[in-house]
Motif scaffolding. Structure first.
Motif, PDB file in Angstrom:
ATOM      1  N   VAL A   1      25.495  45.440 -49.110  1.00 35.45           N
ATOM      2  CA  VAL A   1      26.436  45.532 -50.228  1.00 35.45           C
ATOM      3  C   VAL A   1      26.656  47.002 -50.589  1.00 35.45           C
ATOM      4  O   VAL A   1      25.703  47.741 -50.861  1.00 35.45           O
ATOM      5  N   LEU A   2      27.929  47.408 -50.604  1.00 33.36           N
ATOM      6  CA  LEU A   2      28.317  48.764 -50.977  1.00 33.36           C
ATOM      7  C   LEU A   2      29.246  48.703 -52.182  1.00 33.36           C
ATOM      8  O   LEU A   2      29.986  47.726 -52.354  1.00 33.36           O
ATOM      9  N   ASP A   3      29.196  49.719 -53.001  1.00 32.36           N
ATOM     10  CA  ASP A   3      30.073  49.815 -54.163  1.00 32.36           C
ATOM     11  C   ASP A   3      31.359  50.509 -53.730  1.00 32.36           C
ATOM     12  O   ASP A   3      31.376  51.716 -53.500  1.00 32.36           O
TER      13      ASP A   3
ATOM     14  N   LEU B   1      32.079  45.167 -49.173  1.00 32.81           N
ATOM     15  CA  LEU B   1      32.595  46.171 -50.100  1.00 32.81           C
ATOM     16  C   LEU B   1      32.844  45.482 -51.432  1.00 32.81           C
ATOM     17  O   LEU B   1      33.871  44.835 -51.639  1.00 32.81           O
ATOM     18  N   ASN B   2      31.867  45.599 -52.339  1.00 33.93           N
ATOM     19  CA  ASN B   2      31.942  44.916 -53.624  1.00 33.93           C
ATOM     20  C   ASN B   2      32.699  45.764 -54.653  1.00 33.93           C
ATOM     21  O   ASN B   2      32.992  46.930 -54.424  1.00 33.93           O
TER      22      ASN B   2
ATOM     23  N   ILE C   1      38.620  54.129 -46.875  1.00 37.33           N
ATOM     24  CA  ILE C   1      37.280  53.593 -47.121  1.00 37.33           C
ATOM     25  C   ILE C   1      36.742  52.913 -45.871  1.00 37.33           C
ATOM     26  O   ILE C   1      35.577  53.096 -45.492  1.00 37.33           O
ATOM     27  N   LYS C   2      37.591  52.128 -45.224  1.00 36.45           N
ATOM     28  CA  LYS C   2      37.157  51.439 -43.999  1.00 36.45           C
ATOM     29  C   LYS C   2      36.760  52.445 -42.929  1.00 36.45           C
ATOM     30  O   LYS C   2      35.721  52.274 -42.263  1.00 36.45           O
ATOM     31  N   ASN C   3      37.547  53.485 -42.757  1.00 39.13           N
ATOM     32  CA  ASN C   3      37.230  54.497 -41.753  1.00 39.13           C
ATOM     33  C   ASN C   3      35.931  55.227 -42.084  1.00 39.13           C
ATOM     34  O   ASN C   3      35.150  55.564 -41.194  1.00 39.13           O
ATOM     35  N   GLU C   4      35.696  55.451 -43.377  1.00 38.88           N
ATOM     36  CA  GLU C   4      34.451  56.113 -43.774  1.00 38.88           C
ATOM     37  C   GLU C   4      33.247  55.224 -43.484  1.00 38.88           C
ATOM     38  O   GLU C   4      32.199  55.695 -43.045  1.00 38.88           O
TER      39      GLU C   4
ATOM     40  N   ILE D   1      34.145  42.994 -45.293  1.00 35.28           N
ATOM     41  CA  ILE D   1      34.896  42.135 -46.211  1.00 35.28           C
ATOM     42  C   ILE D   1      34.938  42.811 -47.572  1.00 35.28           C
ATOM     43  O   ILE D   1      33.938  43.349 -48.039  1.00 35.28           O
ATOM     44  N   THR D   2      36.120  42.811 -48.176  1.00 40.07           N
ATOM     45  CA  THR D   2      36.269  43.330 -49.531  1.00 40.07           C
ATOM     46  C   THR D   2      36.276  42.147 -50.489  1.00 40.07           C
ATOM     47  O   THR D   2      36.931  41.134 -50.250  1.00 40.07           O
ATOM     48  N   LEU D   3      35.532  42.287 -51.595  1.00 33.58           N
ATOM     49  CA  LEU D   3      35.481  41.192 -52.568  1.00 33.58           C
ATOM     50  C   LEU D   3      35.049  41.724 -53.925  1.00 33.58           C
ATOM     51  O   LEU D   3      34.694  42.895 -54.072  1.00 33.58           O
ATOM     52  N   SER D   4      35.075  40.851 -54.892  1.00 34.71           N
ATOM     53  CA  SER D   4      34.565  41.167 -56.218  1.00 34.71           C
ATOM     54  C   SER D   4      33.633  40.049 -56.646  1.00 34.71           C
ATOM     55  O   SER D   4      34.076  38.924 -56.893  1.00 34.71           O
TER      56      SER D   4
END
Length: 492
Positions: free
Chosen positions: A320-322, A349-350, A363-366, A380-383
């Motif tokens: 989990v990343l911020d 990616l929370n 962000i994805k490339n980083e 996956i991007t989510l909240s």
């Protein structure tokens, strides 16, 4: 199955009693109030009857975090069938304890008052002070000295129905549960030797060589599937503090299972919970957030060790990343634990609800640049807070588990490897020709491939990477590491 909740104010010995009843050091214990924050659940056997034991956080008030811990503990008590209300026998009865005890009594559940820290016979007289609680079931015990628990166990046993007996022929003897001593649970120097980097001060563990498997001991037979194991997916949720791991666990379960707070390091003891999803059992483990070594406070040292143990037993990790903040070097160190344990992986990616959506490609490339060793892991991007796209994560977990557990036939593997060699021949080693005889998969979870050849040392890492890429092109290994072993023919 009856639920037994251990309830009480902070630092009265709830987790120590929990450990005593489950007969192992499961819950982290310390002299620090508020060590237990989430509700920990474990199945126990009292003589020959099975029950579910709940270790709850201290019933304290003050800051927002303690209010949330208290609220979750009281919810556990409401759902329990049997309540063990613990108090500290070294002091006088507290008015707050009486108030809480009377409230729990009104629920009409089986309730016992457990007066802990009655460490010797002289202290037994202090029990008289606690009869003002108006409870018939009062037990003076000492968890640390393993005194006086027989009567308590007998009371619990008598309040568990006979329908929960697991062995009708078991001898009905209530005995003192024995587990190792609690003192000196962890040596600080030994602990930090595993996690310190003297140069940059960040948490990490050393890279270890993959175990040299004896793939020919069973005549090259591929390891058989264990259906029960494959249908049970153990998923560790890892990341640094305050990235939203507990919120993600709650969102995945669809209930408030883990305490969520802005206080950094809220989760200390790893909390696991299972759900059934499309015929699979998913066990999620919310692990303690990891920090820089210099910011680790006393009790968090135990939490780090538990996190390492959880990863060793997991199949998959959700890193989990911020997404709303810049990534840190610590994120890479933590993600390195996934690579070390050869786990299937999803990068989460929370906090995408508050992130800059226009920065997705950057962000994805980083992420791909920082976490090259997790190139196989989908993003996956989510909240977790708004539950945005959390439902997609369940299906992604099942799909990656299939990839992690899949078995490719020897003929299919050899077809891909042969084609790869035709396109790019193996380089020679000191003028000697390098030959690959055949390739076979010898294990799953993660997939392990044996390359049988005349000169195993001649398989250069660049050619190994080339073969890995070709296999990934031919088969779906998304989300899973792919391991190679170069062996001589007939080598053990």
């Amino acid at each position: 199955m009856k639920k037994i909740a251990i309830i009480g104010r902070p630092n009265v010995g709830k987790s120590s009693l929990f450990n005593r009843l489950v007969k192992k050091r499961d819950a982290i214990t310390s002299d620090m109030a508020g060590t237990t924050r989430d509700v920990k659940r474990r199945e126990v056997v009292i003589n020959n009857k099975r029950a579910l034991l709940l270790d709850t956080g201290g019933l304290d008030k003050g800051c927002e975090l303690y209010d949330k811990i208290k609220d979750m503990s009281l919810k556990a008590a409401h759902k329990a069938d049997i309540i063990l209300y613990m108090v500290d026998g070294k002091g006088l009865p507290e008015d707050e304890d009486k108030k809480l005890f009377y409230e729990l009594q009104t629920m009409g559940k089986d309730i016992a008052l457990v007066v802990n820290k009655i460490d010797n016979d002289k202290m037994k007289d202090k029990l008289w002070d606690f009869y003002e609680f108006g409870c018939d079931a009062i037990f003076g015990i000492s968890v640390s000295h393993n005194r006086g628990t027989v009567n308590l166990l007998e009371w619990i046993y008598n309040h568990i129905p006979d329908s929960d007996i697991i062995d009708e022929e078991a001898e009905e003897i209530i005995s003192e549960p024995e587990i190792p001593e609690y003192e000196n649970e962890l040596n600080d120097e030994e602990f930090f030797a595993q996690f310190e980097d003297e140069e940059d001060g960040y948490f990490y563990t050393d890279e270890e060589e993959v175990e040299d498997d004896s793939i020919f001991a069973q005549n090259d037979k591929i390891k058989e599937f264990d259906e029960n194991d494959i249908n049970h997916i153990k998923i560790a949720i890892i990341g640094r503090t305050n990235v939203g791991k507990s919120s993600l666990l709650n969102a995945l379960l669809g209930e408030e299972r883990s305490v969520v707070s802005d206080v950094s390091g809220t989760t200390i003891d790893p909390i696991d919970e299972s759900i059934d999803y499309k015929g699979k059992q998913l066990t999620f483990v919310d692990t303690a957030g990891l920090r820089r070594r210099g910011k680790i406070d006393g009790i968090e040292r135990y939490a780090l060790m538990r996190t390492k143990e959880m990863l060793e037993n997991a199949n998959m990790a959700l890193v989990v990343l911020d997404a709303s903040e810049p990534f840190l070097d610590l994120d890479e160190k933590i993600a390195g634990l996934v690579d070390q344990n050869r786990l299937a992986c999803i990068i989460v990616l929370n906090k995408w609800d508050i992130a800059d959506k226009n920065e997705f490609e950057r962000i994805k490339n980083e992420v791909r640049d920082r976490f090259k060793f997790l190139a196989y892991a989908p993003i996956i991007t989510l909240s977790a807070n708004t539950h945005q796209r959390v439902d997609k994560l369940h299906d992604m977990i099942l799909k990656i588990n299939e990839n992690y557990s899949q078995r490719i036939t020897t003929s299919q593997l050899n077809a891909v490897i042969d084609k790869a060699q035709q396109r790019h021949q193996l380089p020679t080693m000191h003028g000697q020709v390098i030959r690959i005889y055949y390739t076979t998969q010898y294990e799953t979870r993660p997939p392990k491939i044996a390359i049988v050849m005349n000169k195993p040392k001649g398989l250069h890492f660049t050619y190994r990477r080339y073969l890995t890429n070709k296999l990934r092109e031919a088969f779906d290994f998304t989300g899973t590491p792919l391991l190679f072993k170069a062996k001589k023919r007939g080598e053990r």
